[in-house]
Every structure is written in C-alpha cells, then in structure tokens.
Design a protein around this motif. Structure first.
Motif, short mmCIF file in Angstrom:
data_model
loop_
_atom_site.label_atom_id
_atom_site.label_comp_id
_atom_site.label_asym_id
_atom_site.label_seq_id
_atom_site.Cartn_x
_atom_site.Cartn_y
_atom_site.Cartn_z
N PRO A 2 0.79 -1.17 -0.12
CA PRO A 2 -0.02 0.03 -0.01
C PRO A 2 0.72 1.24 0.03
O PRO A 2 1.95 1.21 0.29
N GLU A 3 0.04 2.62 -0.13
CA GLU A 3 0.86 3.69 -0.31
C GLU A 3 1.59 4.19 0.94
O GLU A 3 2.64 4.53 0.98
N GLN A 4 1.04 3.69 2.04
CA GLN A 4 1.66 3.92 3.24
C GLN A 4 2.82 3.31 3.25
O GLN A 4 3.85 3.68 3.81
N THR A 5 2.86 1.96 2.88
CA THR A 5 4.47 1.19 2.89
C THR A 5 5.47 1.83 2.09
O THR A 5 6.51 1.77 2.08
N GLU A 6 4.98 2.36 0.89
CA GLU A 6 5.90 3.05 -0.03
C GLU A 6 6.54 4.21 0.65
O GLU A 6 7.79 4.44 0.55
N THR A 7 5.64 4.98 1.26
CA THR A 7 6.39 6.14 2.28
C THR A 7 7.13 5.81 3.30
O THR A 7 8.38 6.36 3.38
N VAL A 8 6.90 4.53 4.02
CA VAL A 8 7.92 4.07 5.07
C VAL A 8 9.13 3.84 4.28
O VAL A 8 10.13 4.03 4.89
N GLN A 9 9.14 2.81 3.09
CA GLN A 9 10.38 2.67 2.39
C GLN A 9 11.25 3.88 1.99
O GLN A 9 12.23 3.92 2.21
N LEU A 10 10.55 4.80 1.56
CA LEU A 10 11.20 6.12 0.88
C LEU A 10 11.80 6.77 2.24
O LEU A 10 12.93 7.33 2.07
N ARG A 11 11.04 7.00 3.22
CA ARG A 11 11.51 7.62 4.60
C ARG A 11 12.99 6.80 4.87
O ARG A 11 13.72 7.35 5.34
N ALA A 12 12.82 5.33 4.97
CA ALA A 12 13.98 4.66 5.70
C ALA A 12 15.10 4.69 4.74
O ALA A 12 16.47 5.07 5.31
N ALA A 13 14.90 4.95 3.43
CA ALA A 13 16.11 5.19 2.56
C ALA A 13 16.84 6.41 2.69
O ALA A 13 18.01 6.40 2.61
N LEU A 14 16.07 7.31 2.92
CA LEU A 14 16.26 8.72 3.02
C LEU A 14 17.26 8.87 4.39
O LEU A 14 18.55 9.55 4.39
N LEU A 15 16.69 8.22 5.28
CA LEU A 15 17.60 8.40 6.88
C LEU A 15 18.85 7.46 6.78
O LEU A 15 19.81 8.24 7.20
N ARG A 16 18.40 6.36 5.96
CA ARG A 16 19.99 5.85 5.73
C ARG A 16 21.20 6.49 5.20
O ARG A 16 22.21 6.54 5.54
N LEU A 17 20.49 7.25 4.07
CA LEU A 17 21.33 8.17 3.24
C LEU A 17 21.90 9.26 4.13
O LEU A 17 23.35 9.47 4.07
N ARG A 18 21.16 9.83 4.76
CA ARG A 18 21.73 11.01 5.72
C ARG A 18 22.76 10.52 6.90
O ARG A 18 23.89 11.09 6.78
N ARG A 19 22.45 9.49 7.53
CA ARG A 19 23.30 8.87 8.38
C ARG A 19 24.78 8.30 7.82
O ARG A 19 25.81 8.38 8.42
#
Length: 274
Positions: A2-19
């Motif tokens: 679902p769209e909510q899971t897409e958002t979670v995946q996007l957010r997680a990838a961005l957090l990993r990138l910043r860290r």
C-alpha cells in the motif's frame, strides 16, 4: 504494497542516506501521474519550503534527473548554469547550495527522485554518490516487489491455464528469490504469504499433513522449476552451489524423488509449488 508502505520505504532510505553521508538535508518523492513528482519526505529541513513541492520533468535539478534518468548534482544551486531555476525560492529558503538528485528507476521507468544537500558550496564526493545510488536501489527493490505482488494478486483472482500459469510459476520463483533480500520484515512476510497462496493454488491433490519443506528448500525448488542450474540458483539466492545441492537433496528425499525434475513435479502435485 500500500501507499503507506511506499512512504515508509522512502523515509527509511532517506534516513540511511543521511546517516551514511552526513548530508545536512535529504528529501524525495515518487511520481504521481507519470510526469510530476511531489516532495513528500524530508529529514533535516528547518523550513517547510520544500514539503509538497511539485517537480516537473525538465525543471530544476530534480526535473533534469527525471528527464535524463541518471544522477545529477550541482555544487552551488543558485548559480548553476546547467539547470533551470523555477525552484530557487524554496531552495534558497532552506539555504541549500550543494545538491544531488538520484532517480528511482523500475523497469526502465523513473518512479521517483531522492535528493541530498549541504548548506555549503562543497563538492559532493564519490562516497556520497555511491550512497545516494544505493538508497535509490533500496526504494527500487521495494517498488518492484510491490508491483509483482499486485500483479500476482490480480492473477490469483482470474483462472489461468497454459502459458499464463507458467508465467505465474516463473514470477513465483522470482519472488521467492527476492524475499530473503527484503530488509522490511512486514513486507517480507506479506510477500511470502502471497507466494504461499500461489503454492496452494495448484491443481494437485491436498498436501499430505506430514509433508513440509523448509523455506530454503522451497526457494531452491522454485529456482529449479524455472530452469535454473545449481550455479544459477546459488547466484540468485545468495548461496554457495554446494549449499544449493544440499537443499535440493533434502527436498528430493522428502518428496521421494530421484531427479530434480521429479522433485518439482512432486512438489507441484503436493501444493508446495504453483
């Protein structure tokens, strides 16, 4: 997915990138209508200027990334000559200077863009580029799995036979190979649940109560069913060829089979493979 899971995946990838890189701001979004991207996720921002911003193909750094389907970067966004400047207002409000944009590409179609930025005009090195591309690949994998789950779920609702059923079997094997690589346990469980429904949808007799295969035995048999050699199955599953042979021997013993293809047929008859 679902769209909510897409958002979670996007957010997680961005957090990993910043860290991983120390980038001061990361943000991104997915295409809404095939042409326009909306910034949906931000981390490190100090103003709301970028949130919800709609990016058109060809406009600004992200639009250039969308149009070219490749990573793009600038060292000083306000003075960059090779991009258009429709978004200078929001970018300046956040104080961004060095910016990288990386496309999320699934089956040769750009589905989104991930950004990373500094508030200083500094070169973004190879390490930042590699990390940004890696984060985009994580999102791509999640989107590809979602697409396959949706396609197979639709296939389950329609009677299939002949070549169409063979396509479902092929997709089942590919999903079994992908599942162990999915870091999100909820998404991985949902993916395996879809595989399980496909396995029990075969036309063979009901599965004997005492006949079970381990997940890895099923993974190996699914690869074998698609025509893969032991070496190919090992590469797809991230295993050693000898380990694949061990799982295959174990599955053959449980199924009373003398050859790999007898094992595939027996597994299908028992509802262990589609």
């Amino acid at each position: 997915m679902p769209e909510q899971t897409e958002t979670v995946q996007l957010r997680a990838a961005l957090l990993r990138l910043r860290r991983a890189t120390g980038l001061q701001v990361v943000f991104g979004g997915l295409l809404q209508d095939g042409r326009r991207l909306r910034i949906a996720e931000l981390d490190g921002a100090v103003t709301p200027a970028l949130r919800g911003l709609a990016i058109s193909t060809g406009s600004g750094l992200g639009g250039k990334c969308l149009a070219l389907s490749r990573p793009c970067a600038v060292t000083d966004y306000p003075s960059a000559r090779h991009i258009t400047h429709e978004y200078d207002g929001p970018v300046s409000a956040e104080g961004l200077r060095s910016v990288i944009a990386v496309p999320v590409v699934v089956r040769r179609k750009v589905r989104g863009v991930l950004y990373g930025a500094l508030r200083e005009s500094l070169p973004l090195g190879e390490r930042v580029f590699d990390a940004a591309v890696g984060a985009a690949r994580d999102v791509e994998q999640a989107l590809a799995v979602r697409d396959e789950v949706r396609r197979l779920a639709a296939a389950e609702r329609e009677p299939v036979a002949g070549p169409s059923w063979e396509e479902v079997r092929q997709a089942h094997g590919e999903l079994r190979e992908l599942a162990p690589r999915i870091p999100d346990p909820e998404l991985r469980a949902r993916l395996l649940a879809v595989c399980g429904r496909l396995e029990t949808a075969s036309t063979g007799p009901e599965r004997p109560a005492d006949l079970t295969l381990t997940p890895r035995e099923t993974d190996v048999l699914a690869s074998v069913a698609s025509g893969a050699t032991n070496a190919t199955a090992a590469e797809r599953l991230g295993l050693r060829p000898e380990t694949v042979k061990g799982y295959l021997r174990s599955a053959m013993r449980k199924l009373g089979a003398h050859t790999r293809w007898e094992a595939v047929v027996a597994a299908r008859r028992a509802g262990l493979l589609p």
